[in-house]
Design a protein around this motif. Structure first.
Motif, PDB file in Angstrom:
ATOM      1  N   ALA A 139     -67.163 -21.665 -27.142  1.00  0.00           N
ATOM      2  CA  ALA A 139     -68.197 -22.629 -27.519  1.00  0.00           C
ATOM      3  C   ALA A 139     -68.558 -22.430 -28.985  1.00  0.00           C
ATOM      4  O   ALA A 139     -68.830 -21.319 -29.426  1.00  0.00           O
ATOM      5  CB  ALA A 139     -69.429 -22.456 -26.642  1.00  0.00           C
ATOM      6  N   GLY A 140     -68.551 -23.531 -29.740  1.00  0.00           N
ATOM      7  CA  GLY A 140     -68.984 -23.473 -31.135  1.00  0.00           C
ATOM      8  C   GLY A 140     -70.494 -23.611 -31.230  1.00  0.00           C
ATOM      9  O   GLY A 140     -71.131 -23.089 -32.138  1.00  0.00           O
ATOM     10  N   SER A 141     -71.053 -24.321 -30.272  1.00  0.00           N
ATOM     11  CA  SER A 141     -72.497 -24.516 -30.154  1.00  0.00           C
ATOM     12  C   SER A 141     -72.762 -24.808 -28.677  1.00  0.00           C
ATOM     13  O   SER A 141     -71.816 -24.852 -27.890  1.00  0.00           O
ATOM     14  CB  SER A 141     -72.944 -25.681 -31.046  1.00  0.00           C
ATOM     15  N   PRO A 142     -74.007 -25.035 -28.264  1.00  0.00           N
ATOM     16  CA  PRO A 142     -74.250 -25.357 -26.851  1.00  0.00           C
ATOM     17  C   PRO A 142     -73.583 -26.653 -26.390  1.00  0.00           C
ATOM     18  O   PRO A 142     -73.485 -26.905 -25.189  1.00  0.00           O
ATOM     19  CB  PRO A 142     -75.777 -25.465 -26.766  1.00  0.00           C
ATOM     20  N   THR A 143     -73.080 -27.484 -27.337  1.00  0.00           N
ATOM     21  CA  THR A 143     -72.493 -28.763 -26.940  1.00  0.00           C
ATOM     22  C   THR A 143     -71.084 -29.001 -27.494  1.00  0.00           C
ATOM     23  O   THR A 143     -70.528 -30.076 -27.291  1.00  0.00           O
ATOM     24  CB  THR A 143     -73.391 -29.931 -27.407  1.00  0.00           C
ATOM     25  N   THR A 144     -70.491 -28.021 -28.172  1.00  0.00           N
ATOM     26  CA  THR A 144     -69.160 -28.240 -28.757  1.00  0.00           C
ATOM     27  C   THR A 144     -68.190 -27.130 -28.383  1.00  0.00           C
ATOM     28  O   THR A 144     -68.589 -26.012 -28.072  1.00  0.00           O
ATOM     29  CB  THR A 144     -69.215 -28.318 -30.299  1.00  0.00           C
ATOM     30  N   VAL A 145     -66.903 -27.473 -28.410  1.00  0.00           N
ATOM     31  CA  VAL A 145     -65.814 -26.530 -28.132  1.00  0.00           C
ATOM     32  C   VAL A 145     -65.114 -26.220 -29.449  1.00  0.00           C
ATOM     33  O   VAL A 145     -64.636 -27.128 -30.127  1.00  0.00           O
ATOM     34  CB  VAL A 145     -64.823 -27.138 -27.112  1.00  0.00           C
ATOM     35  N   THR A 181     -67.138 -36.350 -29.492  1.00  0.00           N
ATOM     36  CA  THR A 181     -65.791 -36.566 -28.961  1.00  0.00           C
ATOM     37  C   THR A 181     -65.465 -35.713 -27.731  1.00  0.00           C
ATOM     38  O   THR A 181     -64.659 -36.112 -26.908  1.00  0.00           O
ATOM     39  CB  THR A 181     -64.743 -36.281 -30.060  1.00  0.00           C
ATOM     40  N   MET A 182     -66.075 -34.520 -27.613  1.00  0.00           N
ATOM     41  CA  MET A 182     -65.900 -33.689 -26.412  1.00  0.00           C
ATOM     42  C   MET A 182     -67.113 -32.786 -26.303  1.00  0.00           C
ATOM     43  O   MET A 182     -67.381 -31.983 -27.194  1.00  0.00           O
ATOM     44  CB  MET A 182     -64.622 -32.852 -26.494  1.00  0.00           C
ATOM     45  N   THR A 183     -67.842 -32.915 -25.203  1.00  0.00           N
ATOM     46  CA  THR A 183     -69.074 -32.156 -25.033  1.00  0.00           C
ATOM     47  C   THR A 183     -69.210 -31.701 -23.587  1.00  0.00           C
ATOM     48  O   THR A 183     -68.266 -31.808 -22.800  1.00  0.00           O
ATOM     49  CB  THR A 183     -70.279 -32.995 -25.506  1.00  0.00           C
ATOM     50  N   ASN A 184     -70.381 -31.246 -23.210  1.00  0.00           N
ATOM     51  CA  ASN A 184     -70.646 -30.705 -21.877  1.00  0.00           C
ATOM     52  C   ASN A 184     -70.248 -31.690 -20.787  1.00  0.00           C
ATOM     53  O   ASN A 184     -70.450 -32.896 -20.897  1.00  0.00           O
ATOM     54  CB  ASN A 184     -72.132 -30.372 -21.723  1.00  0.00           C
ATOM     55  N   ASN A 185     -69.662 -31.127 -19.710  1.00  0.00           N
ATOM     56  CA  ASN A 185     -69.254 -31.852 -18.506  1.00  0.00           C
ATOM     57  C   ASN A 185     -68.125 -32.860 -18.730  1.00  0.00           C
ATOM     58  O   ASN A 185     -67.795 -33.613 -17.822  1.00  0.00           O
ATOM     59  CB  ASN A 185     -70.446 -32.560 -17.845  1.00  0.00           C
ATOM     60  N   ASP A 186     -67.519 -32.882 -19.912  1.00  0.00           N
ATOM     61  CA  ASP A 186     -66.377 -33.769 -20.147  1.00  0.00           C
ATOM     62  C   ASP A 186     -65.113 -33.143 -19.566  1.00  0.00           C
ATOM     63  O   ASP A 186     -64.858 -31.955 -19.754  1.00  0.00           O
ATOM     64  CB  ASP A 186     -66.151 -34.002 -21.647  1.00  0.00           C
ATOM     65  N   LYS A 187     -64.327 -33.959 -18.878  1.00  0.00           N
ATOM     66  CA  LYS A 187     -62.997 -33.518 -18.454  1.00  0.00           C
ATOM     67  C   LYS A 187     -62.073 -33.675 -19.649  1.00  0.00           C
ATOM     68  O   LYS A 187     -62.176 -34.649 -20.385  1.00  0.00           O
ATOM     69  CB  LYS A 187     -62.484 -34.356 -17.289  1.00  0.00           C
ATOM     70  N   PHE A 188     -61.186 -32.709 -19.834  1.00  0.00           N
ATOM     71  CA  PHE A 188     -60.205 -32.829 -20.912  1.00  0.00           C
ATOM     72  C   PHE A 188     -58.845 -32.360 -20.412  1.00  0.00           C
ATOM     73  O   PHE A 188     -58.743 -31.614 -19.443  1.00  0.00           O
ATOM     74  CB  PHE A 188     -60.642 -32.049 -22.160  1.00  0.00           C
ATOM     75  N   ILE A 189     -57.812 -32.851 -21.070  1.00  0.00           N
ATOM     76  CA  ILE A 189     -56.442 -32.526 -20.689  1.00  0.00           C
ATOM     77  C   ILE A 189     -55.734 -31.942 -21.906  1.00  0.00           C
ATOM     78  O   ILE A 189     -55.798 -32.500 -23.002  1.00  0.00           O
ATOM     79  CB  ILE A 189     -55.680 -33.775 -20.207  1.00  0.00           C
ATOM     80  N   VAL A 190     -55.080 -30.810 -21.696  1.00  0.00           N
ATOM     81  CA  VAL A 190     -54.194 -30.236 -22.708  1.00  0.00           C
ATOM     82  C   VAL A 190     -52.782 -30.422 -22.164  1.00  0.00           C
ATOM     83  O   VAL A 190     -52.458 -29.944 -21.080  1.00  0.00           O
ATOM     84  CB  VAL A 190     -54.486 -28.744 -22.957  1.00  0.00           C
TER      85      VAL A 190
END
Length: 193
Positions: A70-76, A155-164
């Motif tokens: 986590a970069g901050s409480p809302t960022t990766v 663009t990507m925050t808490n509870n977001d699904k993401f795909i790598v």
């Protein structure tokens, strides 16, 4: 008055033999062409099957869970995961692997120049003077992949699904889906599923 038979009225044995030989030669050359085309077609079909099997099987697989920093409480800030060769897979040149990270709001593609590799487990080098890895992921080796996507909270925050998605140069892509935790602290690592 009786007429004497002439040669013009029938086929002689020599003429029949010449015609028969001509038919045999034509048939033999035609069958040679047909067999050659058949062998060529069979060889191309075999190459197609081998290429298809090679491209549909995934050559890499993940080992263990994916982690995010986590970069901050809302960022990766960072996404990390381990890769290894799938059972029976051939070595993969990691310099040719690309990665796509996508969230509901954005998508970005990264080459090997944009990610960091840490060889966690590697085969013993044949040359003891060789200290750097050659960049090919082989059987019984494992590499830690670290991607810094540069996404912000829009663009990507808490509870977001993401795909790598890991895309090796040969073989099927390896998609890995995870969800960003609902609550994070800055500079803390989280395993995501």
């Amino acid at each position: 008055m009786d007429r004497a038979p002439t040669c013009e009225n029938g086929f002689t044995g020599l003429e029949a033999a010449i015609v028969l030989i001509a038919f045999v030669v034509v048939a033999a050359s035609f069958s040679y062409v047909v067999l050659g085309a058949g062998f060529f077609t069979t060889q191309k079909a075999q190459e197609t099957v081998h290429t298809s099997v090679q491209q549909t099987t995934s050559t890499v697989e993940s080992s263990g869970p994916m982690s995010i920093l986590a970069g901050s409480p809302t960022t990766v800030r960072d996404i990390t995961f381990y890769l290894q060769i799938a059972a029976g897979g051939a070595g993969v040149d990691m310099s040719k692997v690309t990665y796509t990270v996508s969230s509901p709001k954005t998508m970005a593609t990264f080459s090997n120049m944009d990610v960091n590799y840490t060889w966690v487990k590697q085969n013993t080098d044949a040359n003891p003077l060789q200290t750097a890895h050659n960049g090919t992921l082989s059987a019984r080796e494992m590499v830690l992949v670290d991607i810094s996507p540069g996404f912000d909270a829009t663009t990507m925050t808490n509870n977001d699904k993401f795909i790598v998605e890991v895309k090796p140069p040969i073989g099927a892509a390896l998609p890995m889906t995870s969800t960003v935790p609902g609550d994070m602290r800055a500079n803390t690592w989280y395993e995501v599923y």
